[in-house]
Write a protein that holds these residues in place. Structure first.
Motif, short mmCIF file in Angstrom:
data_model
loop_
_atom_site.label_atom_id
_atom_site.label_comp_id
_atom_site.label_asym_id
_atom_site.label_seq_id
_atom_site.Cartn_x
_atom_site.Cartn_y
_atom_site.Cartn_z
N ILE A 104 62.83 16.10 64.02
CA ILE A 104 63.08 15.73 65.36
C ILE A 104 64.12 16.09 65.65
O ILE A 104 65.56 15.36 64.87
N LEU B 24 61.56 19.80 68.54
CA LEU B 24 61.67 20.26 67.00
C LEU B 24 62.50 21.33 66.85
O LEU B 24 62.63 22.31 67.24
N SER B 25 63.03 21.21 65.79
CA SER B 25 64.12 22.30 65.68
C SER B 25 64.11 23.26 64.76
O SER B 25 63.31 23.23 63.96
N GLY C 90 63.25 22.18 61.60
CA GLY C 90 61.64 21.88 61.05
C GLY C 90 61.92 19.70 61.29
O GLY C 90 60.73 19.85 61.71
N PRO D 246 59.90 15.04 59.97
CA PRO D 246 59.86 16.20 60.12
C PRO D 246 58.26 15.47 60.88
O PRO D 246 57.15 15.20 60.22
N ASP E 48 56.02 16.90 62.19
CA ASP E 48 54.59 18.12 62.92
C ASP E 48 53.87 17.40 61.63
O ASP E 48 52.54 17.36 60.84
#
Length: 139
Positions: A77, A70-71, A75, A89, A91
């Motif tokens: 991948i 996760l960057s 935010g 995204p 998460d």
């Protein structure tokens, strides 16, 4: 009963395990990973979590071990061998699908941490683990 649910998101399968506070396995289930379909992957994870919770009669916390990272900047991948995850995204989408916060981390890091805590490397000062499967990673 406190329930902890772990999800192993792999390139070929998604496996979900439910543990109690003592780390005992209460339920486990797996399905093939939908290939190249991000929305279906999110739905499969949500369905597996909900099925296990229904079987056990309680809701749990959810942690996901996934390929890539996760960057912290975007935010999203990045660096995933399952390319449909890249730029997504995950998460946020899983949190919305499951109606609760989720924790997400790189699968190789999760593997290495698990071995360091109570696996083959318990008690070692330094631990390095390598995953060689659909993708390759180290933690």
């Amino acid at each position: 009963m406190s329930l902890r649910i772990g999800v192993d998101l792999g390139g070929t399968k998604i496996e979900v395990i439910a543990l109690n506070n003592q780390g005992e396995t209460l339920a486990r289930e797996r399905l093939p990973t939908p290939q190249g379909n991000y929305a279906a992957t999110v739905q499969t994870i949500a369905d597996l979590v909900h099925r296990i919770e229904q079987r056990l009669g309680t809701q749990g916390t959810v942690g996901i071990a996934m390929p890539g990272a996760l960057s912290p900047v975007t935010g999203l991948i990045k660096n995933a061998n399952s390319v449909c995850l890249i730029g997504q995204p995950l998460d946020h989408d899983l949190s919305a699908a499951l109606h609760r916060p989720i924790k997400l981390s790189n699968d190789a890091n999760c593997f290495a941490l698990s071995e360091a805590v109570d696996g083959a490397a318990a008690g070692a000062k330094v631990v390095f683990g390598v995953i060689i499967g659909t993708g390759t990673g180290g933690g």
